[in-house]
Design a protein around this motif. Structure first.
Motif, PDB file in Angstrom:
ATOM      1  N   PRO A 176      -2.916  27.337  27.781  1.00 15.01           N
ATOM      2  CA  PRO A 176      -2.213  26.331  26.959  1.00 15.01           C
ATOM      3  C   PRO A 176      -1.863  26.861  25.566  1.00 15.01           C
ATOM      4  CG  PRO A 176      -4.117  25.363  28.048  1.00 15.01           C
ATOM      5  CD  PRO A 176      -4.229  26.841  28.257  1.00 15.01           C
ATOM      6  N   TYR A 177      -0.628  26.597  25.141  1.00 16.22           N
ATOM      7  CA  TYR A 177      -0.205  26.992  23.792  1.00 16.22           C
ATOM      8  C   TYR A 177      -0.205  25.796  22.833  1.00 16.22           C
ATOM      9  CZ  TYR A 177       4.286  25.387  25.742  1.00 16.22           C
ATOM     10  OH  TYR A 177       5.270  24.655  26.361  1.00 16.22           O
ATOM     11  N   PHE A 178      -0.390  24.569  23.390  1.00 16.05           N
ATOM     12  CA  PHE A 178      -0.441  23.370  22.540  1.00 16.05           C
ATOM     13  C   PHE A 178      -1.122  22.245  23.312  1.00 16.05           C
ATOM     14  CE2 PHE A 178       1.114  19.522  20.473  1.00 16.05           C
ATOM     15  CZ  PHE A 178       1.073  19.866  19.125  1.00 16.05           C
ATOM     16  N   THR A 179      -1.899  21.429  22.604  1.00 13.49           N
ATOM     17  CA  THR A 179      -2.546  20.271  23.225  1.00 13.49           C
ATOM     18  C   THR A 179      -2.106  19.006  22.501  1.00 13.49           C
ATOM     19  OG1 THR A 179      -4.500  21.543  23.874  1.00 13.49           O
ATOM     20  CG2 THR A 179      -4.732  19.142  23.790  1.00 13.49           C
ATOM     21  N   ASP A 180      -1.590  18.070  23.277  1.00 14.25           N
ATOM     22  CA  ASP A 180      -1.116  16.798  22.727  1.00 14.25           C
ATOM     23  C   ASP A 180      -1.892  15.663  23.398  1.00 14.25           C
ATOM     24  OD1 ASP A 180       0.375  15.086  21.200  1.00 14.25           O
ATOM     25  OD2 ASP A 180       2.240  15.354  22.315  1.00 14.25           O
ATOM     26  N   TYR A 181      -1.556  14.420  23.049  1.00 13.82           N
ATOM     27  CA  TYR A 181      -2.180  13.254  23.669  1.00 13.82           C
ATOM     28  C   TYR A 181      -1.103  12.262  24.056  1.00 13.82           C
ATOM     29  CZ  TYR A 181      -6.600  15.020  21.903  1.00 13.82           C
ATOM     30  OH  TYR A 181      -7.700  15.814  21.662  1.00 13.82           O
ATOM     31  N   VAL A 182      -1.357  11.493  25.104  1.00 11.98           N
ATOM     32  CA  VAL A 182      -0.420  10.458  25.517  1.00 11.98           C
ATOM     33  C   VAL A 182      -0.594   9.256  24.596  1.00 11.98           C
ATOM     34  CG1 VAL A 182       0.258   8.889  27.378  1.00 11.98           C
ATOM     35  CG2 VAL A 182      -0.474  11.220  27.913  1.00 11.98           C
ATOM     36  N   ASP A 239       3.898  11.707  25.778  1.00  3.37           N
ATOM     37  CA  ASP A 239       3.097  12.436  24.798  1.00  3.37           C
ATOM     38  C   ASP A 239       3.535  12.048  23.380  1.00  3.37           C
ATOM     39  OD1 ASP A 239       2.436  13.514  27.188  1.00  3.37           O
ATOM     40  OD2 ASP A 239       3.133  15.534  26.740  1.00  3.37           O
ATOM     41  N   LYS A 240       2.571  11.926  22.491  1.00  2.00           N
ATOM     42  CA  LYS A 240       2.854  11.429  21.147  1.00  2.00           C
ATOM     43  C   LYS A 240       3.839  12.306  20.385  1.00  2.00           C
ATOM     44  CE  LYS A 240       0.648   9.298  17.163  1.00  2.00           C
ATOM     45  NZ  LYS A 240      -0.645   8.896  16.531  1.00  2.00           N
ATOM     46  N   GLN A 255      -3.114  16.394  26.742  1.00  2.00           N
ATOM     47  CA  GLN A 255      -2.078  17.058  27.521  1.00  2.00           C
ATOM     48  C   GLN A 255      -1.947  18.516  27.068  1.00  2.00           C
ATOM     49  OE1 GLN A 255      -0.052  14.981  29.938  1.00  2.00           O
ATOM     50  NE2 GLN A 255      -2.006  13.970  29.525  1.00  2.00           N
ATOM     51  N   ASP A 256      -2.378  19.441  27.920  1.00  6.07           N
ATOM     52  CA  ASP A 256      -2.259  20.866  27.608  1.00  6.07           C
ATOM     53  C   ASP A 256      -0.916  21.375  28.106  1.00  6.07           C
ATOM     54  OD1 ASP A 256      -4.771  21.136  26.438  1.00  6.07           O
ATOM     55  OD2 ASP A 256      -5.753  21.520  28.363  1.00  6.07           O
ATOM     56  N   TYR A 257      -0.109  21.941  27.196  1.00  4.08           N
ATOM     57  CA  TYR A 257       1.187  22.498  27.573  1.00  4.08           C
ATOM     58  C   TYR A 257       1.059  23.987  27.859  1.00  4.08           C
ATOM     59  CZ  TYR A 257       3.128  18.233  25.440  1.00  4.08           C
ATOM     60  OH  TYR A 257       3.426  16.929  25.111  1.00  4.08           O
ATOM     61  N   GLY A 258       1.666  24.424  28.962  1.00  4.76           N
ATOM     62  CA  GLY A 258       1.654  25.845  29.300  1.00  4.76           C
ATOM     63  C   GLY A 258       3.016  26.301  29.776  1.00  4.76           C
ATOM     64  N   VAL A 259       3.230  27.597  29.801  1.00  7.08           N
ATOM     65  CA  VAL A 259       4.472  28.168  30.333  1.00  7.08           C
ATOM     66  C   VAL A 259       4.349  28.180  31.856  1.00  7.08           C
ATOM     67  CG1 VAL A 259       6.042  30.133  30.355  1.00  7.08           C
ATOM     68  CG2 VAL A 259       4.635  29.682  28.318  1.00  7.08           C
TER      69      VAL A 259
END
Length: 309
Positions: free
Chosen positions: A154-160, A248-249, A270-274
């Motif tokens: 993951p390159y970024f973690t967000d939240y719903v 996602d916020k 929410q972990d974003y990945g390529v």
């Protein structure tokens, strides 16, 4: 007789001198001999370098090499998510965290880059068909998705979260009971929201199965309407077609106008990945880069530049 002896001796002496001369010539021959010894060493050095190049290409892998040979990296991105993937309607230029990461990958490959706008519903289809090489489009990593595609670290973690019209009076999760929420087709937002409400005890989760959950058919305590893109959901919220907008916020931020607000709760990290094709050696190539950039601060710099920290 004497003359014959002298002649013989003279002949012997001349022969000896000649032999000594030959010996001297042989003794002075190291230079040519050394040249002959060095030639195989030079050939071996060239061969070693050639083998090293071949090994480097082999390490890259056939899938990654194919992109290098093509000269273009094809990336699926969002075009309406400020800070992540946003396209200027006047210039056509893309900007955002995911754009910066994609451009950095292309730079490492030594190729040009081509962006294709994707939605939650189209990104995997284009990846599977080979129209794009990877997806950087706020794509949340889940165990279910990892069965079909590869994801980088993951390159970024967000939240719903949930965005509502202020006039609606909705301020918390509990207020969403029996309401209709707008979500993006193919996203995990509806499942995340439903699960959060069940865990909080606001709705009955007897029939909830995360593996088979379908936002289109779920009606127990909360209902959903699915749209192809985020602007459409925002328009539906303004028109009263839905009571809330869930995603996602960081994505919601662009749609948070003066007459709207977030509910108090945020949930489901929410972990974003390529995303790349399952089993592709390009997956390993990308992950190695992401891990490196997370470690050296490159991605942190991109996050800061785009106002996401």
């Amino acid at each position: 007789m004497k003359k014959r002896v002298v002649a013989v001796l003279t002949s012997v002496m001349l022969t000896a001198v000649a032999l000594v001369g030959c010996g001297s010539a042989s003794a002075s021959a190291p230079a040519p001999t050394e040249t002959k010894v060095e030639e195989p060493a030079v050939e071996e050095a060239v061969e070693d370098e050639s083998e090293a190049v071949e090994e480097a290409v082999a390490e890259i892998g056939a899938d990654t090499q194919a992109i290098k040979d093509r000269g273009v990296l094809k990336v699926g991105v969002k075009n309406a998510v400020v800070g992540f993937g946003f396209q200027d309607t006047l210039t056509g230029e893309y900007s955002g965290l995911e754009i910066s990461i994609a451009e950095k990958i292309a730079e490492e490959l030594g190729v040009d880059i081509e962006f294709t706008t994707v939605t939650a519903a189209t990104r995997t289809e284009l990846l599977d068909s080979g129209d794009i090489d990877c997806v950087l489009a706020t794509f949340t990593i889940t165990d279910e998705r990892k069965e079909s595609w590869d994801f980088s670290t993951p390159y970024f973690t967000d939240y719903v979260s949930v965005l509502v019209e202020t006039a609606s009076g909705i301020t918390k999760l509990e207020d969403l009971k029996d309401k209709t929420v707008g979500v993006s087709s193919g996203s995990t937002s509806a499942k995340s929201l439903t699960n959060a409400m069940i865990e909080a005890g606001f709705i009955d989760g007897t029939d909830f199965d995360p593996d088979s959950f379908d936002a289109a058919t779920w009606t127990e305590g909360i209902a959903y309407k699915q749209y192809d893109d985020y602007p459409a959901i925002s328009t539906a919220l303004s028109a009263g077609e839905v009571d809330a907008f869930c995603v996602d916020k960081s994505i919601l931020a662009i749609y948070n106008t003066d007459d709207r607000n977030y509910i108090d709760d945020q949930f489901s990290p929410q972990d974003y990945g390529v995303a790349t094709k399952k089993g592709s050696d390009f997956s390993t190539f990308v992950d190695d880069l992401v891990v490196t950039w997370l470690g050296d601060g490159t991605i942190a710099g991109f996050i800061s530049e785009n106002g996401l920290d």
